[in-house]
Motif scaffolding. Structure first.
Motif, short mmCIF file in Angstrom:
data_model
loop_
_atom_site.label_atom_id
_atom_site.label_comp_id
_atom_site.label_asym_id
_atom_site.label_seq_id
_atom_site.Cartn_x
_atom_site.Cartn_y
_atom_site.Cartn_z
N TYR A 1 0.84 -1.20 0.00
CA TYR A 1 0.00 0.00 0.00
C TYR A 1 0.87 1.26 0.00
O TYR A 1 0.59 2.23 -0.71
CB TYR A 1 -0.93 -0.02 1.21
N GLY A 2 1.94 1.24 0.79
CA GLY A 2 2.83 2.38 0.85
C GLY A 2 3.58 2.62 -0.45
O GLY A 2 4.07 3.72 -0.69
N ASP B 1 -0.69 9.14 -2.13
CA ASP B 1 -0.25 10.05 -1.08
C ASP B 1 0.59 9.37 -0.01
O ASP B 1 0.86 9.95 1.04
CB ASP B 1 -1.46 10.71 -0.42
N ALA B 2 1.01 8.12 -0.25
CA ALA B 2 1.74 7.36 0.76
C ALA B 2 3.24 7.61 0.66
O ALA B 2 3.75 8.06 -0.37
CB ALA B 2 1.45 5.88 0.62
N HIS B 3 3.94 7.31 1.75
CA HIS B 3 5.39 7.41 1.79
C HIS B 3 5.94 6.00 2.06
O HIS B 3 5.66 5.41 3.10
CB HIS B 3 5.84 8.38 2.88
N GLN B 4 6.71 5.51 1.11
CA GLN B 4 7.12 4.11 1.15
C GLN B 4 7.88 3.74 2.41
O GLN B 4 7.60 2.73 3.05
CB GLN B 4 7.96 3.80 -0.09
N ARG B 5 8.84 4.55 2.80
CA ARG B 5 9.67 4.21 3.96
C ARG B 5 8.87 4.26 5.25
O ARG B 5 9.07 3.42 6.14
CB ARG B 5 10.87 5.16 4.03
N VAL B 6 7.99 5.24 5.37
CA VAL B 6 7.16 5.32 6.57
C VAL B 6 6.21 4.13 6.62
O VAL B 6 5.98 3.54 7.69
CB VAL B 6 6.39 6.64 6.61
N ALA C 1 6.81 1.26 5.38
CA ALA C 1 7.63 0.09 5.72
C ALA C 1 7.80 -0.01 7.24
O ALA C 1 7.77 -1.12 7.80
CB ALA C 1 8.99 0.19 5.04
N VAL C 2 7.96 1.12 7.91
CA VAL C 2 8.07 1.11 9.37
C VAL C 2 6.78 0.60 10.00
O VAL C 2 6.78 -0.20 10.93
CB VAL C 2 8.42 2.52 9.89
N ALA C 3 5.64 1.07 9.46
CA ALA C 3 4.35 0.60 9.97
C ALA C 3 4.17 -0.90 9.74
O ALA C 3 3.66 -1.62 10.60
CB ALA C 3 3.21 1.37 9.31
N ALA C 4 4.61 -1.38 8.58
CA ALA C 4 4.50 -2.80 8.27
C ALA C 4 5.36 -3.63 9.22
O ALA C 4 4.94 -4.68 9.72
CB ALA C 4 4.93 -3.06 6.83
N ILE C 5 6.57 -3.17 9.50
CA ILE C 5 7.45 -3.87 10.45
C ILE C 5 6.83 -3.87 11.84
O ILE C 5 6.91 -4.86 12.58
CB ILE C 5 8.85 -3.22 10.46
N THR C 6 6.19 -2.75 12.21
CA THR C 6 5.53 -2.67 13.51
C THR C 6 4.44 -3.73 13.64
O THR C 6 4.31 -4.40 14.68
CB THR C 6 4.93 -1.27 13.72
N VAL C 7 3.64 -3.90 12.58
CA VAL C 7 2.59 -4.93 12.59
C VAL C 7 3.20 -6.32 12.71
O VAL C 7 2.75 -7.15 13.52
CB VAL C 7 1.74 -4.82 11.31
N LEU C 8 4.23 -6.58 11.93
CA LEU C 8 4.87 -7.90 11.96
C LEU C 8 5.45 -8.21 13.34
O LEU C 8 5.22 -9.30 13.89
CB LEU C 8 5.97 -7.96 10.90
N LEU C 9 6.17 -7.26 13.92
CA LEU C 9 6.78 -7.49 15.23
C LEU C 9 5.72 -7.62 16.32
O LEU C 9 5.89 -8.39 17.28
CB LEU C 9 7.75 -6.36 15.57
#
Length: 284
Positions: A127-128, A133-138, A140-148
């Motif tokens: 999605y990022g 209007d998304a920011h890929q790196r931000v 990615a941080v949200a995706a890692i937060t979900v995974l962890l």
């Protein structure tokens, strides 16, 4: 005939004479019916990642303007996550009714990590990459937060003993479905990001959630099947499909937000009742 190795003096039994191999298989290596359902959970999670990649990410990177294909693939990926949730619900019910193998708990955690950790986190990451209007790196941080959050929640589930009928923290299937509902609502990037991180926090919180048993399990199964219907209507561009999907996603998010409120209110009331009882016992 038994052949003897002259160096080791160990007997070698030909394959024709080892007809009891299946019976001699260790119990830890035998799959039960519940384990088979759990493996179906893992398969659905992997296929959700596959459809997210081939139907959304690759067309975006190649410059394809086919929005219908992306809509079909997104719906297919989420339906597979919903199907994984059905497998996850059913394997527990079957394990309680029939026997379960010693591998059951480990298989369940590993499958949940794929379907409700990796798959929704990857959905957020893609999605990022594709949203305007998304920011890929931000993202990615949200995706890692979900995974962890899912990793920590599953690890804590294996170590912490809760009272019967309750989970500590939002269950990972419920969290995964809430995360993808937030993405499918197509809100602005910042509210989407904050909501996704909020769901990740709820998964590692101490908020108590009831286990889906009895009437609650039937209600959850009905809700999942209904969500599949909404996604199918949206994927095939049925009249009102977009509005139906957004309504379903909004209900999922509202449900995820209200359960902690009810749980907190119940804990506060229990605390007050305990204090009243303690004061009553201290009175002469």
């Amino acid at each position: 005939m038994t052949v003897i190795d002259p160096e080791t003096q160990a007997g070698w039994v030909p394959e024709a004479e080892s007809e009891d191999d299946v019976e001699d298989m260790p119990l830890s290596l035998r799959l039960s019916i519940a384990d088979t359902l759990t493996l179906g959970n893992a398969t659905c999670g992997f296929m959700a990642v596959y459809f997210t990649t081939t139907g959304i990410l690759i067309p975006h990177l190649s410059g394809s303007q086919e929005t219908g294909m992306a809509r079909h693939s997104a719906a297919t990926a989420v339906i597979l996550m919903l199907l994984a949730a059905i497998f996850d619900l059913c394997d527990g019910l079957v394990a309680r009714k029939l026997r379960s193998s010693p591998m059951g708990a480990e298989l369940d955690n590993l499958s949940d990590l794929i379907s409700f950790g990796l798959a929704p986190a990857y959905f957020v990451l893609v999605y990022g990459m594709v949203a305007d209007d998304a920011h890929q790196r931000v993202a990615a941080v949200a995706a890692i937060t979900v995974l962890l959050a899912v990793v920590l929640r599953l690890a804590r589930f294996s170590c912490v003993t809760m009272k019967d009928g309750m989970f500590q923290g939002m269950p990972s299937p419920f969290g995964a479905l809430t995360v993808v509902s937030i993405v499918l609502l197509e809100l602005p990037f910042v509210p989407t990001l904050l909501a996704v991180i909020g769901v990740a926090w709820l998964m590692v919180s101490r908020v108590e959630y009831p286990k889906p048993r009895g009437i609650l399990a039937v209600a959850m199964l009905s809700w999942i099947i209904g969500a599949m219907g909404l996604l199918a209507a949206w994927a095939f561009d049925a009249p009102g499909g977009q509005a139906l999907l957004q309504t379903g996603c909004a209900l999922q998010i509202v449900l995820a937000a209200t359960i902690p409120l009810f749980a907190t209110a119940r804990r506060v009331n229990t605390f007050r009742d305990n204090r009243r009882e303690a004061r009553a016992t201290q009175l002469p």
